[in-house]
Structure formats: structure tokens, C-alpha cells
Design an enzyme around this catalytic site. Structure first.
Site, PDB file in Angstrom:
ATOM      1  N   SER A 136      43.815  51.291  31.877  1.00 24.35           N
ATOM      2  CA  SER A 136      44.437  51.048  32.597  1.00 24.35           C
ATOM      3  C   SER A 136      45.788  51.677  33.483  1.00 24.35           C
ATOM      4  O   SER A 136      45.545  53.205  33.569  1.00 24.35           O
ATOM      5  CB  SER A 136      46.247  50.389  31.408  1.00 24.35           C
ATOM      6  OG  SER A 136      46.912  50.223  32.087  1.00 24.35           O
ATOM      7  N   GLY A 137      45.931  51.648  34.623  1.00 23.99           N
ATOM      8  CA  GLY A 137      46.284  51.977  35.834  1.00 23.99           C
ATOM      9  C   GLY A 137      45.433  52.179  37.022  1.00 23.99           C
ATOM     10  O   GLY A 137      46.103  52.774  37.510  1.00 23.99           O
ATOM     11  N   LYS A 190      44.055  46.944  24.951  1.00 24.65           N
ATOM     12  CA  LYS A 190      44.343  46.806  26.617  1.00 24.65           C
ATOM     13  C   LYS A 190      44.560  45.311  26.800  1.00 24.65           C
ATOM     14  O   LYS A 190      45.400  44.813  27.559  1.00 24.65           O
ATOM     15  CB  LYS A 190      42.733  46.767  26.865  1.00 24.65           C
ATOM     16  CG  LYS A 190      42.410  47.160  28.704  1.00 24.65           C
ATOM     17  CD  LYS A 190      44.374  48.045  29.201  1.00 24.65           C
ATOM     18  CE  LYS A 190      43.671  47.931  31.171  1.00 24.65           C
ATOM     19  NZ  LYS A 190      43.317  46.494  31.405  1.00 24.65           N
ATOM     20  N   HIS A 193      47.986  44.853  26.154  1.00 23.54           N
ATOM     21  CA  HIS A 193      48.444  45.129  27.148  1.00 23.54           C
ATOM     22  C   HIS A 193      48.770  44.866  28.580  1.00 23.54           C
ATOM     23  O   HIS A 193      49.605  44.630  28.809  1.00 23.54           O
ATOM     24  CB  HIS A 193      47.636  46.540  27.209  1.00 23.54           C
ATOM     25  CG  HIS A 193      48.468  47.259  28.690  1.00 23.54           C
ATOM     26  ND1 HIS A 193      47.582  46.438  30.021  1.00 23.54           N
ATOM     27  CD2 HIS A 193      48.882  48.212  29.364  1.00 23.54           C
ATOM     28  CE1 HIS A 193      48.667  47.167  30.896  1.00 23.54           C
ATOM     29  NE2 HIS A 193      49.356  48.302  30.198  1.00 23.54           N
ATOM     30  N   ASN A 194      47.514  44.301  28.749  1.00 24.64           N
ATOM     31  CA  ASN A 194      47.578  42.944  30.115  1.00 24.64           C
ATOM     32  C   ASN A 194      48.458  41.694  29.932  1.00 24.64           C
ATOM     33  O   ASN A 194      49.032  41.501  30.468  1.00 24.64           O
ATOM     34  CB  ASN A 194      45.371  42.600  30.469  1.00 24.64           C
ATOM     35  CG  ASN A 194      45.309  43.774  31.358  1.00 24.64           C
ATOM     36  OD1 ASN A 194      45.642  44.814  30.727  1.00 24.64           O
ATOM     37  ND2 ASN A 194      44.461  43.390  32.007  1.00 24.64           N
ATOM     38  N   GLU A 197      51.716  42.968  30.463  1.00 20.70           N
ATOM     39  CA  GLU A 197      51.980  43.038  31.837  1.00 20.70           C
ATOM     40  C   GLU A 197      52.320  42.035  32.829  1.00 20.70           C
ATOM     41  O   GLU A 197      52.895  41.843  33.959  1.00 20.70           O
ATOM     42  CB  GLU A 197      50.812  43.838  32.467  1.00 20.70           C
ATOM     43  CG  GLU A 197      50.657  43.706  33.637  1.00 20.70           C
ATOM     44  CD  GLU A 197      49.143  44.877  34.778  1.00 20.70           C
ATOM     45  OE1 GLU A 197      48.689  45.418  33.957  1.00 20.70           O
ATOM     46  OE2 GLU A 197      48.751  43.495  34.985  1.00 20.70           O
ATOM     47  N   LYS A 268      43.004  37.500  36.438  1.00 23.51           N
ATOM     48  CA  LYS A 268      40.660  37.681  35.969  1.00 23.51           C
ATOM     49  C   LYS A 268      40.975  36.860  34.861  1.00 23.51           C
ATOM     50  O   LYS A 268      39.871  36.876  34.713  1.00 23.51           O
ATOM     51  CB  LYS A 268      40.709  38.978  36.541  1.00 23.51           C
ATOM     52  CG  LYS A 268      40.677  39.836  37.689  1.00 23.51           C
ATOM     53  CD  LYS A 268      39.760  40.880  38.148  1.00 23.51           C
ATOM     54  CE  LYS A 268      39.659  41.255  39.504  1.00 23.51           C
ATOM     55  NZ  LYS A 268      40.620  42.828  39.526  1.00 23.51           N
TER      56      LYS A 268
END
Ligand code: 6PG
Length: 483
Positions: A136-137, A190, A193-194, A197, A268
Site C-alpha cells: 500500500s502507498g 490489504k 485496509h482498502n 480506505e 477497482k
């Protein structure tokens, strides 16, 4: 800077898939003193990377997969940075055919964690280690320090960890990278995490909309508010870039760029995956779900066009005390963010139990403090909370966050009620407040739901004053029987 491989297997890491993310992460490895073997389906991208950035470190240009694998020291370590799905499967198959037992294949894309579980099991049978690593980043993070979430076999982390930790973002001298857990756990966290986000971005969007619609602030003024908020508990990458985006002027019209961008958000898919997974795991990620649905609604342009002009039913005047309402929005944003992160960590705990991953929430908060899109001061508090009690029933119950919400609750209620009376949509703010109220409620209307289900489906219910399951003979004498 030796480019073409004249000295045999000397690269510590190979990167295949040299679009921007792949090229940047290859450069990051090279800048940290690692010899990097390069491969791309079309060699033009390999040539371009070396022509533009060859001086940044030691690269080995290769053309075929065989050359690429042959350039790697053993145990060979290859990072795949290609599009998730079939392209990843294709590259894995080519690599697996050329690699040997003990070698390591890392998938650094946003792969669906269930694909990673499948791939890890299949490659393990061939003696290969498969590591699904969330990275991530974005492009900047890949080059200057991402947050990296590698799953896969613990034993392969011995050969892989130091490499990944050397290129990860560092916070207080700690790399934003650690071994997450077995098989698909890296891609699972992840994905969550998204999802977080998405919720974070939706909440910021709702705050932006309230400042504009309820207080009449323009983009520049709202940017100043976010810059101010970024100096306090809301300090984060997303709040910081929000001010940047809102300050940006459109060269063509001279207007704030945000005012000329079409208000239809795309996605996405990782946010959708998070909600689908949460539904299967039975975890209410209401903030994340509202964010995903808000993006979908924003994109339903024909429906929205037809709905313009529907009755607004506004029942209140706009706030007159702009400073107080701005502070109320800040508090509501913080409280709603606590709910979104609490729900995300609940999903991680549920995934850990479901897949027997033994995930550590404090470790995740630690590696999310830097490099990733949700990096924020706030994550230090989450780390403290889970360090104190790894088995927290909910992040909301951690003393720090319990107190923060107690401080924010009046503002939160004022913002949600004012927005509702003014007809301003706040799906994530409102659902987060209702989630909080439902979580703390002594009794919920689910009792009636159970009664209804028993009435039409004889699905039984439990009683508050007795053990076991019961059923009422609704179509008979309405007596109750123990099921
Ligand atoms: C990250 C981002 C990244 C994300 C893209 C597109 O952690 O660096 O989350 O992985 O996939 O920014 O995101 P959406 O199209 O899903 O908004």
C-alpha cells in the site's frame, strides 16, 4: 551498474511487471543496495527503466523468464507486479516451471485473498513458497517506502523479510512491514485496509459536502479547514491530500479543480471484496459498505438525472454558528472514523478465526502507521489499544476511543440530525452513529424479528429467562413448545 547478466546468478530479488508500481518498487530495491533482476512481458519497459533510472543501483536486464530466473541467487525471490486475476496466474505458471523447490514467488498485486489461498496450496505441492503481499502507498509509496503486508509461509519470511523491510516505510525506526500470517492473510488484510480506505474517503467526502452545502464554504475555504484538522487528531495522509486536491485550480477554467470533476466515483473492486467477505463472515462493516454503495450511487448517472427535482423536504435553516458547526463536523468525522476502523479490525479478527491465521491487530496498526494510504496519527492510538488488550471486543471499547466518542457524541448527533433536516446525504456518518447506538443498546428490535421468523417459518427463538430454543404454535392454540 552492470546491466546485462555477464556474472550468472547475482540478483537478490527479481521484479516482473514493470508498469509504474513495479518499476518504482524495483528502483526502491536498487536504491537500498540490492541487485535487482528485471523482467517485463514487453522488454521496452525494461529498457525504459534502465535508460531513465539505471544509475540508481545495480539492475540486471533480462528478456526471457529463463534468463530472469537464471539471474537470481538462491533461494530465488521473484516479485510479481502484474494485474490481478488471469495475468497473475499466467506469470506464476511460467515462473513455477523455471524455478526450484525452496524458491519464493511473491504476488504484490491487489489479488483476491481466496485466489492467494488457492495459489499458495498449489505451489506448496511443487515445493515453491508463495507469498501474497499487500503493498500500500500507491506509486509514491512503492518508490519511497510502502506499507507491506506479506502473508505466506513463516519460513520463507526468513529469506524475504529483511529485503522487504529494507524498502518499506519506517516509523520510529520500525519498518512498516511484518509477516502477517499464513497463505492469503496478507492479501486479506490489504483488502480490509482498502475497505477502511473507502470508508475514510467517504467520511471525508461527507465532511467536505457538509462544509460546502450547510455552511456555503468554497473549495479553498474547505481546504483551510482540512489543513487545520490535519494538525490534530485527524492528522493523516488522506486529510492532507484532501486539502491539496481542494486547493488545486483547474488550468482551463481557473475554477477549483474539484468543481469541474464529474461527481461519479469509480472503484477497482477491493472495497466491494471487503464487503462481500464481511457478509460471509457475518461482520457488520456498515461504514465500508456505505462507502462502496455511495460510489455506486454516484455512478448511476441516468437514475440520478431522472431524480433531480424530487421533493427535498428541508425542515431547518442552515447553521448560523459556522465555527461551532465546523467543530461539530470535525468531531463527527473522528467518531465515524473510529467506527469504520473498529469494524475493519472486527473483520480482521473474524477472518483470522475463520481461516485460523492467528492475526495480531497491534502488528497491523503498527505497519499501517506509515507508507499506506490510511496512514494516520490515529493508528498509534489503535496500536496502543491492541497492545493493551489484543482481545478487545471492539476498538470502540478501548478507553481512549470510548472517551473520544463520549466527547464527540453531541456533535455527532447534531451533525447527523442537521444534515438530515437539510437534506444533505451523510450515509456513512449516519450509519456509523446508528451502528454505535445499536452496539450500546440494551435491547434491539431483533426480538421482534425472531418472533416474525417463528410466525411464518417456525424458525424458533430463545427466551431471556430460559435455556434452549422455543416455538409458538401460531396457527394452533398459540401455546409455546420447547423446540
Ligand atoms: C493502496 C491503494 C491501492 C488502490 C488503488 C485503487 O493501498 O495503495 O488502496 O491499492 O487499489 O488506489 O483503488 P480503488 O479504485 O479501489 O479506489
Amino acid at each position: 551498474m552492470t546491466i546485462d547478466n555477464t556474472e550468472g546468478a547475482r540478483a537478490q530479488i527479481g521484479v516482473t511487471g514493470l508498469a509504474v508500481m513495479g518499476s518504482n518498487i524495483a528502483r526502491n530495491f536498487a536504491r537500498h543496495g540490492h541487485t535487482v533482476a528485471l523482467h517485463n512481458r514487453s522488454i521496452a519497459k525494461t529498457h525504459a527503466l534502465i535508460e531513465e533510472h539505471g544509475s540508481e543501483g545495480d539492475f540486471v536486464r533480462t528478456e526471457t523468464i529463463e534468463e530472469f530466473v537464471g539471474a537470481l541467487q538462491k533461494p530465488r525471490r521473484v516479485l510479481i507486479m502484474v494485474k490481478a486475476g488471469d495475468p497473475t496466474d499466467a506469470v506464476i505458471e511460467e515462473l513455477a516451471a523455471a524455478m526450484e523447490p525452496g524458491d519464493i514467488i511473491i504476488d504484490g498485486g491487489n489479488a483476491l485473498y481466496t485466489d492467494t489461498i488457492r495459489r499458495e496450496a498449489s505451489l506448496r505441492e511443487r515445493g515453491l513458497h508463495f507469498v501474497g503481499a499487500g503493498i500500500s502507498g500507491g506509486e509514491e509509496g512503492a518508490l519511497n517506502g510502502p506499507s507491506i503486508m506479506p502473508g505466506g509461509p513463516k519460513e520463507s519470511y526468513a529469506a524475504l523479510g529483511p529485503l522487504l523491510e529494507s524498502i518499506a516505510a519506517q516509523v520510529d525506526g520500525t519498518p512498516c512491514c511484518t509477516h502477517i500470517g499464513p497463505d492469503g492473510s496478507g492479501h486479506f488484510v490489504k483488502m480490509v485496509h482498502n475497505g477502511i480506505e473507502y470508508a475514510d474517503m467517504q467520511l471525508i467526502g461527507e465532511a467536505y459536502n457538509l462544509l460546502g452545502s450547510a455552511l456555503g464554504y468554497d473549495a479553498g475555504k474547505i481546504a483551510d479547514v482540512f489543513t487545520d484538522w490535519n494538525g490534530g487528531d485527524l492528522e493523516s495522509y488522506l486529510v492532507e491530500i484532501t486539502a491539496e486536491v481542494l486547493r488545486q485550480k483547474d488550468a482551463k477554467t481557473g475554477k477549483p479543480l474539484v468543481d469541474v470533476i464529474v461527481d461519479a466515483a469509480e472503484q477497482k473492486g477491493t472495497g466491494r471484496w471487503t464487503v462481500k467477505s464481511a457478509l460471509d463472515l457475518g461482520v457488520p462493516v456498515t461504514g465500508i459498505a456505505e462507502a462502496v454503495f455511495a460510489r455506486a450511487l454516484s455512478g448511476s448517472r441516468e437514475q440520478r438525472k431522472a431524480a433531480v427535482g424530487l421533493a427535498s423536504g428541508v425542515l431547518a435553516d442552515k447553521p448560523t454558528d459556522a465555527a461551532q458547526f465546523t467543530e461539530d463536523i470535525r468531531q463527527a468525522l473522528y467518531a465515524s472514523k473510529v467506527v469504520a476502523y473498529a469494524q475493519g479490525f472486527d473483520q480482521i479478527a473474524a477472518g483470522s478465526a475463520e481461516y485460523d491465521w492467528d492475526l495480531h491487530p497491534a502488528d497491523l496498526a503498527t505497519i499501517w502507521r506509515g507508507g499506506c494510504i490510511i496512514r494516520a496519527r490515529f493508528l498509534n492510538r489503535i496500536k496502543d489499544a491492541y497492545d493493551e488488550n489484543p482481545k478487545l471486543p471492539s476498538l470502540i471499547l478501548a478507553p481512549y476511543f470510548r472517551d473520544a466518542i463520549e466527547t464527540a457524541i453531541d456533535s455527532w448527533r447534531r451533525v447527523v440530525s442537521t444534515a438530515t433536516l437539510l437534506g444533505i446525504p451523510v450515509p456513512a456518518f449516519a450509519s456509523s452513529l446508528s451502528y454505535y447506538d445499536a452496539l450500546r443498546a440494551e435491547r434491539l428490535p431483533a426480538a421482534l424479528t425472531q418472533g416474525q421468523r417463528d410466525f411464518f417459518g417456525a424458525h424458533t427463538y430463545e427466551r431471556v429467562d430460559a435455556e434452549g430454543k422455543f416455538h409458538t404454535l401460531w396457527s394452533g392454540d398459540r401455546s409455546e413448545v420447547q423446540a
